[in-house]
Write an enzyme that holds these catalytic residues in place. Sequence first.
Site, mmCIF file in Angstrom:
data_model
loop_
_atom_site.group_PDB
_atom_site.id
_atom_site.type_symbol
_atom_site.label_atom_id
_atom_site.label_comp_id
_atom_site.label_asym_id
_atom_site.label_seq_id
_atom_site.Cartn_x
_atom_site.Cartn_y
_atom_site.Cartn_z
ATOM 1 N N LYS A 94 0.863 -1.182 0.000
ATOM 2 C CA LYS A 94 0.000 0.000 0.000
ATOM 3 C C LYS A 94 0.902 1.236 0.000
ATOM 4 O O LYS A 94 1.371 1.684 1.042
ATOM 5 C CB LYS A 94 -0.922 0.052 1.225
ATOM 6 C CG LYS A 94 -2.003 1.118 1.040
ATOM 7 C CD LYS A 94 -2.444 1.820 2.288
ATOM 8 C CE LYS A 94 -1.645 3.001 2.677
ATOM 9 N NZ LYS A 94 -1.617 4.149 1.748
ATOM 10 N N GLY B 255 -4.764 3.318 -1.762
ATOM 11 C CA GLY B 255 -5.830 3.567 -0.794
ATOM 12 C C GLY B 255 -5.325 4.382 0.368
ATOM 13 O O GLY B 255 -4.120 4.661 0.480
ATOM 14 N N GLY C 63 -4.685 5.300 4.454
ATOM 15 C CA GLY C 63 -4.222 4.573 5.626
ATOM 16 C C GLY C 63 -5.372 4.072 6.477
ATOM 17 O O GLY C 63 -5.345 2.955 7.002
ATOM 18 N N VAL D 10 -7.452 0.923 3.600
ATOM 19 C CA VAL D 10 -6.580 -0.179 3.150
ATOM 20 C C VAL D 10 -5.482 -0.442 4.192
ATOM 21 O O VAL D 10 -5.219 -1.586 4.572
ATOM 22 C CB VAL D 10 -5.964 0.160 1.773
ATOM 23 C CG1 VAL D 10 -4.965 -0.914 1.357
ATOM 24 C CG2 VAL D 10 -7.058 0.302 0.726
ATOM 25 N N GLU E 97 10.111 2.006 10.191
ATOM 26 C CA GLU E 97 11.138 3.007 9.854
ATOM 27 C C GLU E 97 10.454 4.362 9.970
ATOM 28 O O GLU E 97 9.625 4.703 9.126
ATOM 29 C CB GLU E 97 11.643 2.791 8.422
ATOM 30 C CG GLU E 97 12.311 1.453 8.189
ATOM 31 C CD GLU E 97 13.656 1.331 8.890
ATOM 32 O OE1 GLU E 97 14.156 2.344 9.419
ATOM 33 O OE2 GLU E 97 14.186 0.215 8.929
HETATM 34 P P1 NAD Z 1 2.622 8.941 7.116
HETATM 35 O O1 NAD Z 1 2.984 8.257 8.369
HETATM 36 O O2 NAD Z 1 1.593 9.987 7.143
HETATM 37 O O3 NAD Z 1 2.119 7.868 6.036
HETATM 38 C C1 NAD Z 1 2.909 6.752 5.652
HETATM 39 C C2 NAD Z 1 2.007 5.665 5.082
HETATM 40 O O4 NAD Z 1 1.163 5.174 6.125
HETATM 41 C C3 NAD Z 1 1.079 6.133 3.966
HETATM 42 O O5 NAD Z 1 1.002 5.136 2.982
HETATM 43 C C4 NAD Z 1 -0.261 6.282 4.690
HETATM 44 O O6 NAD Z 1 -1.383 6.135 3.839
HETATM 45 C C5 NAD Z 1 -0.187 5.133 5.681
HETATM 46 N N1 NAD Z 1 -1.060 5.229 6.849
HETATM 47 C C6 NAD Z 1 -1.545 6.346 7.453
HETATM 48 N N2 NAD Z 1 -2.317 6.015 8.508
HETATM 49 C C7 NAD Z 1 -2.327 4.663 8.591
HETATM 50 C C8 NAD Z 1 -2.927 3.724 9.470
HETATM 51 N N3 NAD Z 1 -3.680 4.106 10.492
HETATM 52 N N4 NAD Z 1 -2.707 2.409 9.262
HETATM 53 C C9 NAD Z 1 -1.916 1.990 8.259
HETATM 54 N N5 NAD Z 1 -1.335 2.832 7.379
HETATM 55 C C10 NAD Z 1 -1.514 4.156 7.542
HETATM 56 O O7 NAD Z 1 4.008 9.495 6.511
HETATM 57 P P2 NAD Z 1 4.232 10.403 5.234
HETATM 58 O O8 NAD Z 1 3.758 11.784 5.517
HETATM 59 O O9 NAD Z 1 3.735 9.695 4.015
HETATM 60 O O10 NAD Z 1 5.846 10.384 5.161
HETATM 61 C C11 NAD Z 1 6.669 11.227 5.899
HETATM 62 C C12 NAD Z 1 7.147 10.542 7.173
HETATM 63 O O11 NAD Z 1 7.837 9.339 6.852
HETATM 64 C C13 NAD Z 1 8.162 11.384 7.937
HETATM 65 O O12 NAD Z 1 7.869 11.331 9.306
HETATM 66 C C14 NAD Z 1 9.492 10.701 7.655
HETATM 67 O O13 NAD Z 1 10.486 10.915 8.612
HETATM 68 C C15 NAD Z 1 9.082 9.278 7.563
HETATM 69 N N6 NAD Z 1 10.074 8.514 6.805
HETATM 70 C C16 NAD Z 1 10.900 7.655 7.489
HETATM 71 C C17 NAD Z 1 11.886 6.952 6.797
HETATM 72 C C18 NAD Z 1 12.798 5.991 7.493
HETATM 73 O O14 NAD Z 1 13.408 5.176 6.810
HETATM 74 N N7 NAD Z 1 12.935 6.015 8.801
HETATM 75 C C19 NAD Z 1 12.022 7.112 5.407
HETATM 76 C C20 NAD Z 1 11.154 7.982 4.753
HETATM 77 C C21 NAD Z 1 10.180 8.674 5.467
#
Ligand code: NAD
Length: 476
Positions: free
Chosen positions: A169, A200, A202, A205, A244
């Site tokens: 996803k 989809g 979070g 999906v 991560e």
């Molecule tokens: P996010 O946490 O908002 O979303 C990440 C993914 O999780 C998306 O696909 C989203 O649809 C999904 N998601 C959201 N709510 C969910 C739920 N309740 N259950 C399951 N899935 C859900 O992050 P973002 O804004 O897309 O990305 C930025 C963040 O990612 C920053 O905090 C960044 O530091 C982090 N990041 C970490 C690494 C690493 O390797 N440590 C690498 C890249 C980005």
Amino acid sequence: MRNLEQVYINGKFVTPQGTDRQELVNPSTREVFGTVTLGNEEDAKLAIAAAKAAFTSFTKTSVQERAAMLQRLNDAILDRTDELAEANILEYGAPRMAAAGRVKLAAANLMDSKEALEQFEFVHYIGKAKVVSEPVGVIAIITPWNASYSQITAKLGAAIAAGCTVVIKPSELSGLQTQLLTECFHAADIPAGVINVVNGLGATVGAELTRNRDVAMVNFTGSTRVGKEIRRSTVDSMKRVTLELGGKSPNIVLDDADFAKAIPAAVRSCYMNNGQACVAGTRLFVPEHRLDEVKLLARETVLSMKVGLPSEADTMLGPIVTEKQYNQVQHYIRAGLQEGAELVIGGEGHPEGLEQGNFVKPTVFANVTEAMAIAKEEIFGPVLSILTYRTEEEAVEMANNTDYGLGAYISTSNLKKANDLASRIQAGVILINGAGFEMKAPFGGFKHSGIGREYGIHGLQDCLETKTITGFDLPM
Ligand code: NAD
């Protein structure tokens, strides 16, 4: 207009049960260039069922067969490097100078997984026991928008190497990049059901993937907030999680460092990926008595970096991914000013001539204190906070004074000191004197920056269960 209307289940592009559509917006212009149809819980269930059915035979494939699949996936991605790079520029705002490299990095992850697979000993012996590593089962891969291709391939490579099937996803903000990458997966002729991709949200999906009992593991990259939610929702089904998460990485420049090199490198590290990198060095620690020199060097560096349309060859900083994220960055710049930090360069609003898109002024703050929001929270934009220290002891203490623990950077001409500092900093990845990342080595965070490790052999190991068998050589 590109209307993306299908998800990928059991080896086929199919119309999802979900009917909601999300607009795809060019961050450079804020113009809609397409839509993506979002799958729902039913689509997630169908994808999980396909992955579960495929697991039975995929788990029996040989190392050679899976290595060949990883090679085909790598080749299929490289075949479409230009198209994938253009999508990265259009949908995400990646500067052209970086976009093709990002595609190649995504492909290289698969080759690193292939190498790990070929080296890994799936059976070994301890005392009288035979210890066997087996694939954990169906893996849900959930990824963010900021490095869609490589986040997906790092996790997919590890899963395939282990003999696991997957449901991916990707971020709902990566519709076009997801479509092209999935076409590459399809072209690689992987057995049906091994790779499933469902667009989809979070909450729909993603949530189904984290609670469904047929998913054995969730391999997630994203924010710490969502990572914690995922950890909670996977408890009842006892899933394994690799998380991560976010960061607020320190960059310590010692007094004996070459400042003419270290400070420009520190600015670039903070601004990597348009300032939207989990490992960005966003807190710069410098000796108190060198602050004026540091401000000057930081300012000069920012002035030398072109902020502009990502399609232009010499642009170093493109736009922020969405208007929402743009507003978030503006909020932090305002907070820095209100809390009394000194603005060295940048500030609120758009850079001149770039008013249409989500462009922000690359910003540097000095005289930042640890209590300020810009020193504590992940901004996810090109905003550097400079803090000062009097002793190296104090620098280490301040570097560790955070919930995060993803990356850390150190500059000094004394390597012994550098290695000593590295041993005292609580972070998963430490880069000394401008050294780059080693993509075959483990990557992940301490503390709230995550659980588990990705890439190479460590990524593969995270996708395996361990079985100990005694008496395997005992006749009755
Ligand atoms: P996010 O946490 O908002 O979303 C990440 C993914 O999780 C998306 O696909 C989203 O649809 C999904 N998601 C959201 N709510 C969910 C739920 N309740 N259950 C399951 N899935 C859900 O992050 P973002 O804004 O897309 O990305 C930025 C963040 O990612 C920053 O905090 C960044 O530091 C982090 N990041 C970490 C690494 C690493 O390797 N440590 C690498 C890249 C980005």
